[in-house]
Design a protein around this motif. Sequence first.
Motif: not given
Length: 166
Positions: A106-114, A131-151
């Motif tokens: 999960s991504l933490m504390n992401v603004s709905s407008s990100a 962690f050294s820069a540039g290591f793959p961690v993952g990819s965005v799979a689902v975005i739910d930004s329904q009218a909340n401050t945080f998605a």
Amino acid sequence: QNEQLKTLLKSSVVEKEEKFLLAKIVTIKSDALSHEVLLNRGSRSGVIVGQAVAAAEGIVGQIIAVNNLDSRAMLVNDTRSAVPVINERTQENFIVVGTGRADTLSLMNVSSSADLKVGDKLISSGMGGHFSAGFPVGSVAVIDSQANTFAQIEVKPAVNLATLQL
């Protein structure tokens, strides 16, 4: 094992100046919230607490305890795990946290407008020094930004954690 080593050496995870040590998973400990593995390398091999653990596909976790002959690593899906990342497309910084599930972070504390899109690749930023820069961690799979401050953002791990083997 030779094929796995060749794949790791050719992967984007390993750079020429990076030092790495091959280790084998001895045991896997997994429950609702905690996800750890015991590795067959310890302080005699140069392993220290805080080191990153990676596979050819990307980050697997981080060393949390070390003995002479073995070490324990917390996997990225462990609820105690947090990895600073950058969205490759936008260069925005985020923090990926474990959810306790092998297939979802999960991504933490992401603004709905990100500026995030499904499929965006997230790589380690190097912030924090674990962690050294540039290591793959993952990819965005689902975005739910329904009218909340945080998605609510679900991330598919770069490494298939469900298939880790002894």
